[in-house]
Design an enzyme around this catalytic site. Structure first.
Site, PDB file in Angstrom:
ATOM      1  N   TYR A   1       0.785  -1.256  -0.082  1.00 44.78           N
ATOM      2  CA  TYR A   1       0.050   0.019  -0.117  1.00 44.78           C
ATOM      3  C   TYR A   1       0.927   1.291   0.103  1.00 44.78           C
ATOM      4  O   TYR A   1       1.817   1.487   0.874  1.00 44.78           O
ATOM      5  CB  TYR A   1      -0.993  -0.039   1.344  1.00 44.78           C
ATOM      6  CG  TYR A   1      -1.838   1.283   1.475  1.00 44.78           C
ATOM      7  CD1 TYR A   1      -2.902   1.331   0.764  1.00 44.78           C
ATOM      8  CD2 TYR A   1      -1.425   2.435   2.174  1.00 44.78           C
ATOM      9  CE1 TYR A   1      -3.781   2.494   0.819  1.00 44.78           C
ATOM     10  CE2 TYR A   1      -2.045   3.449   2.420  1.00 44.78           C
ATOM     11  CZ  TYR A   1      -3.245   3.368   1.964  1.00 44.78           C
ATOM     12  OH  TYR A   1      -3.969   4.757   2.097  1.00 44.78           O
ATOM     13  N   HIS A   2       0.748   2.287  -1.004  1.00 41.22           N
ATOM     14  CA  HIS A   2       1.359   3.212  -1.127  1.00 41.22           C
ATOM     15  C   HIS A   2       0.950   4.596  -0.084  1.00 41.22           C
ATOM     16  O   HIS A   2      -0.174   5.122  -0.319  1.00 41.22           O
ATOM     17  CB  HIS A   2       1.488   3.962  -2.441  1.00 41.22           C
ATOM     18  CG  HIS A   2       2.603   4.669  -2.833  1.00 41.22           C
ATOM     19  ND1 HIS A   2       2.992   5.641  -2.263  1.00 41.22           N
ATOM     20  CD2 HIS A   2       3.372   4.694  -3.976  1.00 41.22           C
ATOM     21  CE1 HIS A   2       3.890   6.108  -2.775  1.00 41.22           C
ATOM     22  NE2 HIS A   2       4.164   5.672  -3.862  1.00 41.22           N
ATOM     23  N   GLY A   3       1.671   4.768   0.885  1.00 41.39           N
ATOM     24  CA  GLY A   3       1.401   5.764   1.747  1.00 41.39           C
ATOM     25  C   GLY A   3       1.681   7.454   1.348  1.00 41.39           C
ATOM     26  O   GLY A   3       2.159   7.285  -0.060  1.00 41.39           O
TER      27      GLY A   3
ATOM     28  N   GLU B   1      -2.885   6.567  -5.395  1.00 42.37           N
ATOM     29  CA  GLU B   1      -3.191   6.219  -4.147  1.00 42.37           C
ATOM     30  C   GLU B   1      -2.446   7.079  -3.127  1.00 42.37           C
ATOM     31  O   GLU B   1      -2.962   7.275  -1.916  1.00 42.37           O
ATOM     32  CB  GLU B   1      -2.655   4.751  -3.959  1.00 42.37           C
ATOM     33  CG  GLU B   1      -2.879   3.904  -2.493  1.00 42.37           C
ATOM     34  CD  GLU B   1      -2.931   2.467  -2.835  1.00 42.37           C
ATOM     35  OE1 GLU B   1      -3.635   1.845  -3.202  1.00 42.37           O
ATOM     36  OE2 GLU B   1      -1.618   2.106  -2.395  1.00 42.37           O
TER      37      GLU B   1
END
Length: 330
Positions: free
Chosen positions: A129-131, A202
């Site tokens: 998951y890309h913060g 994202e």
């Protein structure tokens, strides 16, 4: 004013240092009642200090990146190092950078890495998951290098390769622009490769609900199928509490969709607790299509988020987790 300055020097010891400073400044500047101006200036500083901090702290990460680049250039100039590491000139530099970034992660975020045993000894595709920033991924690769002496290559957006001075850092870190053929070749060499299918969209436009924004992307799944490697899902707890974006502003979203550059401002840099969780690998299955594998990977990542992240994310709660004595189970 001169009399006041003399009383400051030779007067009673009960006179405050601030009063003395006021007398001196009045004499130097010729401005009377300068103390009133100073009081107002201090008030303005106190009022806007939190706002300044949250927009200045993200710059610390940029500074550290350029410090890393400077170190690599210095390292490259040391010809004697090449003899010590003749088979790979960058081994010593990689060790130094891993130590520096891991230290930053430990001190500023109390960084933890869980599930490292799920990283295969051979090739594998890490899907994460890309913060708002990739700082959690940087901490992950640093800790992985220290624990396993392995490098994890990563696919990055094309704009990263246009950043001034970043070429040498991208080379050492194994960052590639990401055509599917290049990704497959990297995996076929027996290396690890990481990719965030949500990419910049994202990073900039997901929020404290940790919504996965992959659209219908399945290219990463096709890469895993072509290279015949497992997919390893990965998620970092509180990654959106360390930094926040202004992605909720509609005009910024429209601007991004038009020019595809990270035009959304960041704020934060808060020392929240960060824990990276590496999930169980999804093994290669020749009978699974790219669409099915992408859906399976998304479900596995969503399960990690639901297990390890309290929704909605909360900055204060994430800060308080720094003081928890019990670690969350893997």
């Amino acid at each position: 004013m001169t009399g006041g300055n003399e009383s400051c020097i030779a007067g009673p010891t009960s006179m405050s240092y601030l009063t003395c400073l006021t007398y001196i400044l009045e004499e130097w500047t010729g401005v009377e009642d300068i103390g009133d101006y100073l009081s107002y200036a201090f008030y303005i500083l106190w009022l806007f200090f939190p706002l300044v901090v949250v927009f200045v702290l993200p710059g610390v990460i940029v500074i550290l990146l350029y410090v890393s680049i400077l170190w690599l250039h210095i390292y490259q100039r040391k010809n004697e190092i090449k003899e010590a590491y003749s088979h790979d000139v960058w081994i010593g530099a990689a060790e130094m950078l891993a130590t520096m970034w891991d230290g930053h992660g430990r001190i500023w975020h109390g960084y933890e890495l869980h599930g490292v045993e799920n990283i295969p000894s051979g090739p594998g595709l890490v899907v994460f998951y890309h913060g708002p920033t990739p700082v959690d991924y940087i901490y992950f690769t640093a800790r992985l290098h220290i624990l396993k002496k392995r490098r994890c290559n990563v696919v990055a957006d094309h704009f990263v390769f246009r950043l001034p001075g970043f070429r040498i850092l991208l080379e050492v870190a194994g960052v590639i622009p990401g055509p599917q053929e290049a990704c497959v070749r990297t995996l076929e060499k027996g290396q690890l490769l990481a990719i965030a299918p949500g990419g910049l969209r994202e990073a900039l436009f997901s929020d404290e609900m940790y919504t996965i924004l992959w659209s219908d992307r399945k290219g990463f799944a096709q890469v895993a199928i072509d290279a015949k490697v497992p997919i390893i899902p990965m998620f970092t707890q509180n990654v959106r509490e360390g930094f926040r974006t202004l992605g909720g502003i509609k005009i910024l979203r429209l601007l991004y969709e038009r020019i595809r550059l990270p035009v959304v401002p960041l704020y934060g840099g808060f020392p929240v607790k960060l824990r990276t969780f590496v999930g169980e690998p999804i093994p290669y299955d020749p009978n699974v299509t790219a669409e099915e594998l992408a859906a399976k990977t998304k479900a596995a990542l969503q399960a990690l988020i639901e297990k390890h992240q309290k929704i909605p994310g909360n900055i204060f709660r994430a800060l308080m987790e720094r003081f928890q004595t019990q670690k969350k189970e893997d």
